[in-house]
Enzyme design. Structure first.
Site, PDB file in Angstrom:
ATOM      1  N   HIS A 104       0.845  -1.322   0.067  1.00 40.70           N
ATOM      2  CA  HIS A 104      -0.055   0.038  -0.047  1.00 40.70           C
ATOM      3  C   HIS A 104       0.931   1.279  -0.042  1.00 40.70           C
ATOM      4  O   HIS A 104       0.505   2.271  -0.330  1.00 40.70           O
ATOM      5  CB  HIS A 104      -1.044   0.022   1.146  1.00 40.70           C
ATOM      6  N   ASP A 145       0.018  -7.518   1.312  1.00 38.24           N
ATOM      7  CA  ASP A 145       0.266  -6.196   1.492  1.00 38.24           C
ATOM      8  C   ASP A 145       1.983  -6.079   1.497  1.00 38.24           C
ATOM      9  O   ASP A 145       2.493  -5.307   2.271  1.00 38.24           O
ATOM     10  CB  ASP A 145      -0.524  -5.598   2.764  1.00 38.24           C
ATOM     11  N   GLY A 216       3.401   6.372   8.581  1.00 40.73           N
ATOM     12  CA  GLY A 216       4.606   6.340   8.051  1.00 40.73           C
ATOM     13  C   GLY A 216       5.771   5.541   8.567  1.00 40.73           C
ATOM     14  O   GLY A 216       6.693   5.228   7.953  1.00 40.73           O
ATOM     15  N   ASN A 217       5.179   4.427   9.535  1.00 38.17           N
ATOM     16  CA  ASN A 217       5.788   3.280  10.027  1.00 38.17           C
ATOM     17  C   ASN A 217       5.496   2.123   9.095  1.00 38.17           C
ATOM     18  O   ASN A 217       6.202   1.113   9.042  1.00 38.17           O
ATOM     19  CB  ASN A 217       5.385   2.898  11.312  1.00 38.17           C
ATOM     20  N   SER A 218       4.534   2.331   8.100  1.00 38.60           N
ATOM     21  CA  SER A 218       4.272   1.138   7.299  1.00 38.60           C
ATOM     22  C   SER A 218       5.653   0.670   6.411  1.00 38.60           C
ATOM     23  O   SER A 218       6.025   1.644   5.768  1.00 38.60           O
ATOM     24  CB  SER A 218       3.293   1.453   6.338  1.00 38.60           C
ATOM     25  N   GLY A 274      -7.416 -27.465  -2.350  1.00 37.40           N
ATOM     26  CA  GLY A 274      -8.411 -27.603  -2.995  1.00 37.40           C
ATOM     27  C   GLY A 274      -9.655 -27.701  -2.176  1.00 37.40           C
ATOM     28  O   GLY A 274     -10.434 -28.405  -2.259  1.00 37.40           O
TER      29      GLY A 274
END
Length: 477
Positions: A104, A145, A216-218, A274
């Site tokens: 992201h 992500d 901002g830590n992402s 499956g």
């Protein structure tokens, strides 16, 4: 008002403390000093250990600067786009210039740069902002992500992967990143949960921590007391917009798996058995007459799939995976997804009054590009100089490319890291339309255009990626 009250307390406390000291007899001032020094010793050791860890780990965490296009908030209007500046974090996972971050963070990126951290000048000095380097998106995986970036430099301080599975609740961890753009910020906390499932409809487990994490830590690092990467900080749960002690990081095992897949293929190959499964709720248990109101129930079994062949049925309740009690659907999904094709899993299931043990082979799930890849000759379709396997776009394969805007060019099926080509930034699913402004329609066109370059020449590919045009620039060798 509140701030004024706080300020007024400070001189009052200091004055009282100073006055109290003046009333203490001089003879008593030296008493208790050995005890105080003895108590301070362990604290200094702890302080030194933390400083040493941070000094060692911080250079491996970078700031990620992204220029992207997103929807503008325009009341009463739709279809309005604006350029955005996004700040996130990333972790160097290979000294050759590979950096992992959150998908992201780089979503819709037109330009990506990373700010390296330089060591401070003196012992214990803080890391300083270092060089700013252009980065390419090697690939990303929306399901987890995660995204992999590449910068054209070597000798970077890679952070070693730790074992998130060895973490225990209460373990001390450190979050390092760029909250609010403040580079190389460090916070400390503990592991609140080693395997938290946040959304039952999105079966992934996260490490939950109370180490303060903010926007901002992402993409930043969550490290253990040994200074190894145990998680990638990804999101928080908050009502006020900032840290409220509910931070979540992707476990290192998942990060390591996705990084290896993106680096090799440009996308992630997942394994399956499956089945479709879901978590049991009290209402579901009561309605189906189950003996337990928690756990995992099989809701579908693909005909002819591995699970069907092993005898698994709809309505079976899965109680353990490879001899371990199974607590959540995400544990099952994560274990199966990251297994290599051919490795079996053993499920213990309850069926009525029976308890059964079933061994199920794991197979690799093939997406449309994988199926297309299986129909071509990798050597015949190899473009060695840029390390890709491709096919010319035609009416037969254009349907595999969502939102294709220009139905010509060369479709990248896979990155061929074994071929030793330059790191171009291409990923599976990209369509190459031009090389240095020369249009490309076939593999021969592409090879001919690349043959004209000498080592060190600049190359600019115009590509289409997910319905957007962009340029990839690099030097050939």
């Amino acid at each position: 008002m509140h701030r004024a009250n706080v300020k007024s307390l400070v001189p009052f406390v200091v004055a009282v403390s100073c006055a109290a000291l003046l009333l203490v007899p001089t003879a008593l001032l030296g008493q208790g000093r050995p005890h105080r020094e003895a108590a301070v010793g362990p604290l200094r050791q702890l302080d030194d250990a933390i400083e040493s860890l941070v000094r060692r780990v911080s250079p491996s965490v970078v700031q990620v600067l992204v220029t992207a296009v997103g929807s503008a908030e325009a009341p009463g209007r739709t279809g309005v786009l604006q350029q955005e500046q996004v700040i996130g974090s990333g972790v160097i996972v290979d000294s050759g210039g590979f950096i992992v971050t959150n998908a992201h963070v780089v979503s819709g990126a037109e330009r990506v740069r990373v700010v390296l951290a330089e060591a401070g000048d003196g012992e214990g000095a803080r890391p300083l902002p270092g060089p700013v380097l252009g980065a390419r998106v090697i690939g990303f995986d929306k399901a987890t992500d995660l995204a992999l970036l590449k910068v054209d430099t070597t000798g970077l301080p890679a952070l070693p992967f730790g074992e998130a599975t060895s973490l225990r609740k209460g373990a001390v961890v450190f979050a390092i990143g760029s909250p609010a753009g403040l580079t190389n910020s460090v916070t400390m906390g503990v592991v609140s949960s080693v395997a938290r499932e946040v959304d039952p409809d999105h079966p992934l487990v996260y490490i939950q921590t109370d180490a303060p994490i903010n926007p901002g830590n992402s993409g930043g690092a969550l490290v253990d007391a040994g200074g190894t990467l145990v998680g990638l900080n990804t999101f928080i749960l908050t009502e006020g917009g900032g840290s409220e002690g509910l931070g979540f990081a992707i476990p290192s095992g998942i990060v390591r798996f996705v990084v290896a897949e993106l680096r090799t293929y440009g996308h992630v190959h997942r394994s399956v058995i499956g089945i479709e499964a879901q978590e049991i709720t009290p209402t579901l248990a009561k309605g189906l007459g189950l003996t337990r109101d928690w756990g995992i129930i099989v809701s579908d079994v693909a005909p002819g799939g591995p699970a069907a062949g092993a005898g698994l049925r709809i309505g079976d309740v899965v109680v353990s995976l490879n001899g371990r009690p199974l607590g959540s659907l995400s544990e099952l999904v994560t274990d199966v997804t990251m297994r290599s094709g051919g490795q079996p899993v053993t499920l213990a299931v309850v069926r009525g009054t029976q308890r059964l043990s079933l061994t199920i082979p794991v197979i690799e799930q093939r997406d449309s590009l994988d199926r297309l890849m299986g129909s071509v000759d990798p050597e015949k379709n190899l473009v060695r100089r840029i390390g890709i396997v491709g096919v010319p776009v035609d009416s037969a394969n254009a349907s595999f490319i969502p939102d294709l805007r220009l139905p010509t060019g060369v479709l990248v099926l896979a990155r061929a890291s074994y071929a030793g080509g330059v790191e171009s930034g291409l990923a599976a699913g990209d369509v190459i339309h031009a090389v240095n402004a020369t249009s490309i329609g076939t593999l021969d066109d592409l090879r001919a255009a690349l043959r004209r370059f000498q080592a060190g020449d600049p190359v600019v590919l115009q590509i289409e990626r997910q319905g957007r045009f962009t340029f990839l620039a690099f030097e050939i060798y």
